[in-house]
Write a protein that holds these residues in place. Structure first.
Motif, PDB file in Angstrom:
ATOM      1  N   ALA A 241       4.353  10.456 -20.618  1.00 18.88           N
ATOM      2  CA  ALA A 241       5.084  11.678 -20.252  1.00 18.88           C
ATOM      3  C   ALA A 241       4.404  12.369 -19.086  1.00 18.88           C
ATOM      4  N   SER A 242       5.158  13.282 -18.454  1.00 17.13           N
ATOM      5  CA  SER A 242       4.591  14.091 -17.373  1.00 17.13           C
ATOM      6  C   SER A 242       4.383  15.506 -17.883  1.00 17.13           C
TER       7      SER A 242
ATOM      8  N   ALA B  49      27.648  -0.980 -13.726  1.00 19.97           N
ATOM      9  CA  ALA B  49      26.455  -1.006 -14.575  1.00 19.97           C
ATOM     10  C   ALA B  49      25.579  -2.205 -14.262  1.00 19.97           C
ATOM     11  N   THR B  50      26.209  -3.350 -14.019  1.00 19.06           N
ATOM     12  CA  THR B  50      25.434  -4.561 -13.721  1.00 19.06           C
ATOM     13  C   THR B  50      24.610  -4.380 -12.448  1.00 19.06           C
ATOM     14  N   ARG B  51      25.237  -3.816 -11.428  1.00 17.48           N
ATOM     15  CA  ARG B  51      24.500  -3.582 -10.180  1.00 17.48           C
ATOM     16  C   ARG B  51      23.356  -2.597 -10.405  1.00 17.48           C
ATOM     17  N   HIS B  52      23.594  -1.597 -11.238  1.00 25.07           N
ATOM     18  CA  HIS B  52      22.566  -0.599 -11.532  1.00 25.07           C
ATOM     19  C   HIS B  52      21.404  -1.236 -12.290  1.00 25.07           C
ATOM     20  N   GLU B  53      21.723  -2.065 -13.290  1.00 31.17           N
ATOM     21  CA  GLU B  53      20.678  -2.754 -14.055  1.00 31.17           C
ATOM     22  C   GLU B  53      19.833  -3.627 -13.140  1.00 31.17           C
ATOM     23  N   GLU B  54      20.524  -4.390 -12.273  1.00 26.44           N
ATOM     24  CA  GLU B  54      19.809  -5.293 -11.379  1.00 26.44           C
ATOM     25  C   GLU B  54      18.872  -4.517 -10.452  1.00 26.44           C
ATOM     26  N   SER B  55      19.334  -3.338  -9.981  1.00 24.50           N
ATOM     27  CA  SER B  55      18.508  -2.531  -9.082  1.00 24.50           C
ATOM     28  C   SER B  55      17.257  -2.031  -9.791  1.00 24.50           C
ATOM     29  N   VAL B  56      17.422  -1.497 -11.020  1.00 24.91           N
ATOM     30  CA  VAL B  56      16.278  -0.977 -11.767  1.00 24.91           C
ATOM     31  C   VAL B  56      15.297  -2.092 -12.090  1.00 24.91           C
ATOM     32  N   LEU B  57      15.812  -3.218 -12.596  1.00 22.14           N
ATOM     33  CA  LEU B  57      14.932  -4.326 -12.969  1.00 22.14           C
ATOM     34  C   LEU B  57      14.244  -4.928 -11.747  1.00 22.14           C
ATOM     35  N   LYS B  58      14.942  -4.951 -10.616  1.00 21.85           N
ATOM     36  CA  LYS B  58      14.343  -5.486  -9.402  1.00 21.85           C
ATOM     37  C   LYS B  58      13.123  -4.663  -8.988  1.00 21.85           C
TER      38      LYS B  58
ATOM     39  N   GLU C  39       0.819  -1.205   0.000  1.00 23.09           N
ATOM     40  CA  GLU C  39       0.000   0.000   0.000  1.00 23.09           C
ATOM     41  C   GLU C  39       0.857   1.261   0.000  1.00 23.09           C
ATOM     42  N   ALA C  40       2.038   1.195   0.640  1.00 26.35           N
ATOM     43  CA  ALA C  40       2.950   2.339   0.584  1.00 26.35           C
ATOM     44  C   ALA C  40       3.424   2.563  -0.843  1.00 26.35           C
ATOM     45  N   PHE C  41       3.669   1.457  -1.550  1.00 28.73           N
ATOM     46  CA  PHE C  41       4.060   1.570  -2.955  1.00 28.73           C
ATOM     47  C   PHE C  41       2.925   2.164  -3.787  1.00 28.73           C
ATOM     48  N   GLU C  42       1.709   1.675  -3.567  1.00 31.32           N
ATOM     49  CA  GLU C  42       0.578   2.137  -4.358  1.00 31.32           C
ATOM     50  C   GLU C  42       0.271   3.613  -4.101  1.00 31.32           C
ATOM     51  N   SER C  43       0.541   4.075  -2.896  1.00 38.47           N
ATOM     52  CA  SER C  43       0.269   5.484  -2.595  1.00 38.47           C
ATOM     53  C   SER C  43       1.150   6.419  -3.409  1.00 38.47           C
ATOM     54  N   LYS C  44       2.307   5.912  -3.855  1.00 37.30           N
ATOM     55  CA  LYS C  44       3.223   6.725  -4.653  1.00 37.30           C
ATOM     56  C   LYS C  44       3.111   6.418  -6.142  1.00 37.30           C
ATOM     57  N   GLY C  45       2.364   5.388  -6.476  1.00 37.58           N
ATOM     58  CA  GLY C  45       2.293   4.955  -7.864  1.00 37.58           C
ATOM     59  C   GLY C  45       1.393   5.841  -8.707  1.00 37.58           C
TER      60      GLY C  45
ATOM     61  N   THR D 172      14.897   2.741 -17.822  1.00 39.30           N
ATOM     62  CA  THR D 172      16.146   3.290 -17.306  1.00 39.30           C
ATOM     63  C   THR D 172      15.901   3.622 -15.844  1.00 39.30           C
ATOM     64  N   GLU D 173      16.748   4.487 -15.279  1.00 39.16           N
ATOM     65  CA  GLU D 173      16.588   4.828 -13.868  1.00 39.16           C
ATOM     66  C   GLU D 173      15.635   5.995 -13.648  1.00 39.16           C
ATOM     67  N   THR D 174      15.007   6.553 -14.682  1.00 40.21           N
ATOM     68  CA  THR D 174      14.164   7.743 -14.537  1.00 40.21           C
ATOM     69  C   THR D 174      12.785   7.390 -13.976  1.00 40.21           C
ATOM     70  N   ASP D 175      12.140   8.409 -13.362  1.00 46.15           N
ATOM     71  CA  ASP D 175      10.794   8.222 -12.823  1.00 46.15           C
ATOM     72  C   ASP D 175       9.791   7.924 -13.939  1.00 46.15           C
ATOM     73  N   MET D 176       9.938   8.589 -15.091  1.00 44.37           N
ATOM     74  CA  MET D 176       8.997   8.362 -16.177  1.00 44.37           C
ATOM     75  C   MET D 176       9.137   6.952 -16.730  1.00 44.37           C
ATOM     76  N   SER D 177      10.329   6.394 -16.658  1.00 37.25           N
ATOM     77  CA  SER D 177      10.515   5.007 -17.070  1.00 37.25           C
ATOM     78  C   SER D 177       9.726   4.070 -16.148  1.00 37.25           C
ATOM     79  N   THR D 178       9.765   4.364 -14.852  1.00 40.78           N
ATOM     80  CA  THR D 178       8.997   3.553 -13.894  1.00 40.78           C
ATOM     81  C   THR D 178       7.500   3.708 -14.135  1.00 40.78           C
ATOM     82  N   ARG D 179       7.054   4.918 -14.460  1.00 46.65           N
ATOM     83  CA  ARG D 179       5.630   5.130 -14.750  1.00 46.65           C
ATOM     84  C   ARG D 179       5.208   4.359 -16.000  1.00 46.65           C
ATOM     85  N   ALA D 180       6.072   4.347 -17.000  1.00 46.98           N
ATOM     86  CA  ALA D 180       5.768   3.570 -18.208  1.00 46.98           C
ATOM     87  C   ALA D 180       5.654   2.089 -17.867  1.00 46.98           C
TER      88      ALA D 180
END
Length: 757
Positions: free
Chosen positions: A756-757, A675-684, A458-464, A629-637
């Motif tokens: 887009a925002s 880069a590998t650690r960054h990719e894993e974090s974003v995909l996770k 629910e904390a996640f959904e409140s920001k989604g 990617t690591e951007t907020d709009m990428s997460t929204r997409a």
């Protein structure tokens, strides 16, 4: 938090400023102005003093961790016969004269304030929460009402005649006393639960749901007691008539009334251009329903409370409208009402040992009855002992609700001045004791099994993005892009039951013939409906929870920024754009799309139909690719992709595109490890989003310095039919989403959705 020295000094100065306002009515009285006609100056002076003292003492109470309503009640007690009347009786009588005509001016505001307070209480009533909590909340409420109600009725039967306004109507007083002892204050309970960050905890929801049920049952009982009081005795036929009338009223209100109120609010919000039309409509609805319950022979407060429930469930009651309505009530009507209630309290009566003893007994019986009933209800509802203890403590706060009940009882003659003072004293003391004791009890309640996981979700959904959508706007033309945007919007709306407004922009400088335009609009609406039904039928959860999608249509000339801007101000959370053509022959987006994006202030998506989606009818199953990617709009997409996959049972692939390694071996290894650690974090993070909604996804990593090539290659391998790309709007006259978006717009053979925002 204790008040600072500066704050205390400010309060002292502000209280000193009251003296001139007291001097005004005194001067009028000394000048020989008698009560032949009500004085506007006295009325205004009384209002100013009430607002000032109520605001200051409310602020003091909030800084001490107490509800503001306690300060407002104390303001009335301070200005009434208990304090000002003892210290300076001439000033008290001049400011609040006993002349009926003068007094009625303040009483009228207070009575309307009661209706508004009940309207807000109804708006805070979450029917879905009651259904969700179920057994525990119902058990707590029934036991928490029944036991103190019985205690209150029994106490009323043993009170001396001096405390009963009409000895022949003792039963009415006893019933009112039982109701006063059994009801809780949802506002005070919710304030402490929210402050302790327990609002989303299982126990917090049970406490709030129980208070909601308490309030609901309490106002129904008060309505029926009012009918008994009108008759003077318990007569079976009038009582049955009132019970049946209330039952029919509630059934009609919560079925047909819910849809009618929602439709009326939507119509006024979408079609009227004057200031604050929705607030005017809400007040009309409240007044109308109050008059209906009055005609049924029950209290008007029941109608105002039910009106609040219906208004609160409207899907387009925007935060701005809600804040404006609450601001009007809490800044003016509530302080006046509670201060006037305090003015009716005469604590000097407690000098009588007999009355003081009865007051102590009333507080003791009210506290033990409510605490014992709620604790027993919690135990029967399957709660742990620590949970039942916290719940019983929380339900003992009477607060504003008790004062409203007592004021109604005083006005209708069920209570006399002494009994009213006793009940208000009990309300103030139980309300003051509840916050610290509830904080202590809640701090000792451990998390239940699985509760942590739900709280994180629910904390996640409140920001989604998707989870917080309440209303969608769809701007389309008759084209493949329009049909595809309608299809996507319908899938999103159908799964969550979101209302959609279709704004159809007619193509060309000359408007299409009216009949042809109507057919085009109808085609877009049908596309939304079909997709919404597809989404509603995708899972059992959707069929049970999502309401049928309500669709509103608008028609505007093509290229009219004003139409999009005006519509966008009516309270939407997301805009879907489907205009043709999307791409101009020499590259870049259609200027009409650019104007539409600039006219809307909020998140949006531009749909571009390609390949299979350029056909009619649209093909069935989607296969979605979301580059991230690591951007907020990428997460929204990615959120949009997950929701579409969930709604349409679509395949979903998440692709992370990483640049190629640096030029030297050492740099390549260090860069690649980072880069590998960054990719894993974003995909996770994306995988967690999908897991929360039980959506299966595939994750891929592509190494390329040319992202659009990597995206197109992966789309071919995954047989994707839709690419969803999160983008950021760049400042320009033209619509610029970045190089990757521009290249995909030019070269992609499959459909695109730019978020887009």
């Amino acid at each position: 938090m204790l008040p600072s020295v500066e704050f205390c000094r400010g309060v002292t100065l502000a209280l000193a400023a009251i003296v001139p306002f007291i001097a005004v009515p005194q001067a009028l009285a000394a000048g020989g102005e008698k009560a032949q006609a009500p004085s506007e100056a006295v009325f205004v002076a009384a209002i100013v003093v009430i607002l000032l003292v109520s605001r200051l003492l409310g602020e003091v109470m909030r800084r001490l961790g107490q509800p503001a309503v306690t300060g407002q009640l104390l303001a009335g007690i301070l200005l009434g016969p208990s304090v000002l009347g003892l210290l300076w009786p001439e000033a008290q009588h001049a400011l609040f004269p006993r002349d009926p005509a003068q007094k009625s001016m303040l009483d009228a505001i207070a009575q309307f304030g009661v209706l508004l307070l009940l309207l807000l209480t109804g708006m805070d009533t979450d029917i879905k929460l009651i259904r969700k909590i179920g057994r525990a909340a119902v058990s707590v409420s029934l036991m928490g009402i029944a036991i103190p109600f019985i205690c209150g009725v029994a106490l009323g039967q043993f009170l001396p005649d001096t405390l009963i306004p009409h000895a022949e109507a003792r039963l009415v007083t006893s019933l009112f006393l039982g109701t006063a002892l059994s009801i809780s204050s949802i506002k005070i309970v919710a304030m402490v639960v929210h402050e302790m960050d327990f609002m989303r905890r299982d126990l917090g929801q049970i406490i709030v749901a129980s208070a909601i049920i308490d309030d609901s049952i309490g106002w129904i009982i008060i309505g029926l007691i009012f009918g008994i009081a009108r008759a003077g005795t318990v007569e079976l036929v009038p009582l049955l008539r009132s019970v049946v009338g209330v039952a029919i009223f509630l059934i009609v209100s919560l079925t047909l009334g819910r849809r009618a109120v929602s439709a009326a609010i939507r119509f006024v919000n979408d079609n009227m251009v004057s200031e604050l039309p929705v607030i005017t409509l809400i007040l009309i609805i409240m007044g109308t329903m109050a008059l209906v319950t009055n005609a049924l022979g029950v209290q008007t407060v029941l109608g105002a409370f039910v009106a609040g429930i219906l208004v609160g469930e409207s899907p387009i009651l925007t935060k701005l409208i809600n804040a404006q309505l609450r601001g009007m009530v809490t800044s003016f009507f509530a302080p006046v009402f509670f201060a006037l209630a305090g003015l009716s309290v005469d604590l000097t009566m407690l000098n009588s040992p007999e009355i003081a003893l009865f007051t102590f007994g009333l507080i003791l019986i009210a506290s033990i009855g409510k605490f014992g009933g709620a604790f027993l209800g919690g135990t029967l509802g399957g709660l742990a002992r620590s949970e039942s203890l916290a719940l019983a403590v929380g339900m003992n706060a009477r607060g504003s609700t008790e004062v409203i009940v007592a004021s109604i009882g005083l006005s209708m003659g069920a209570l006399n001045q002494n009994l009213f003072t006793m009940i208000v004293t009990m309300a103030v003391l139980t309300t003051s004791a509840m916050p610290p004791t509830l904080r202590w009890a809640l701090a000792r309640v451990p998390l239940r099994a699985g509760e942590q996981e739900r709280l994180e979700r629910e904390a996640f959904e409140s920001k989604g993005l998707v989870a917080n959508m309440e209303r969608l706007l769809l701007t389309v033309s008759e084209s493949a892009n329009g049909r595809f945007a309608s299809h996507i919007a319908g899938l999103i709306a159908g799964h969550r039951g979101l209302p959609v407004t279709v704004l159809h922009l007619e193509r060309g400088p000359a408007a299409a013939p009216e009949e042809h335009s109507a057919r085009q609009t109808s085609a877009m609406v049908e596309s939304v409906k079909e997709s919404a039904e597809e989404a509603r039928g995708s899972t059992v959860e959707s069929r049970q929870e999502a309401s049928p999608v309500n669709i509103t249509t608008r028609v505007a000339p093509s290229g009219t920024e004003e139409a999009v801007s005006n519509e966008g101000r009516k309270g939407y959370d997301f805009l879907f754009i489907g205009l043709d053509p999307a791409k101009m022959p020499d590259g870049g987006f259609n200027p009409e799309i650019a104007k539409t994006v600039r006219a809307y202030d909020g998140p949006l998506a531009v749909a571009v139909a390609r390949g299979r989606h350029d056909e009619e009818p649209l093909p069935g199953r989607l296969a979605i690719l979301v580059p991230v990617t690591e951007t907020d709009m990428s997460t929204r997409a990615a959120e949009i992709g997950v929701e579409l996959a969930r709604s349409a049972n679509a395949d979903l692939t998440i692709l992370y595109v990483s640049p190629r390694d640096g030029p030297t071996l050492g740099v390549r290894r260090a860069y690649r490890s980072l880069a590998t650690r960054h990719e894993e974090s974003v995909l996770k993070d994306i995988v967690e989003i999908a897991d929360r909604y039980d959506v299966a996804i595939r994750t891929k990593v592509a190494i390329s310095n040319v992202p659009h090539h990597a995206i197109q290659n992966e789309a071919d391998r995954a047989s994707a039919t839709l690419i969803i790309l999160g983008v950021t709007t760049r400042p320009s006259e033209a619509l610029l989403f970045g190089n990757t978006a521009s290249e995909l717009l030019m070269a992609s053979q499959i459909s695109l959705l730019f978020v887009a925002s």
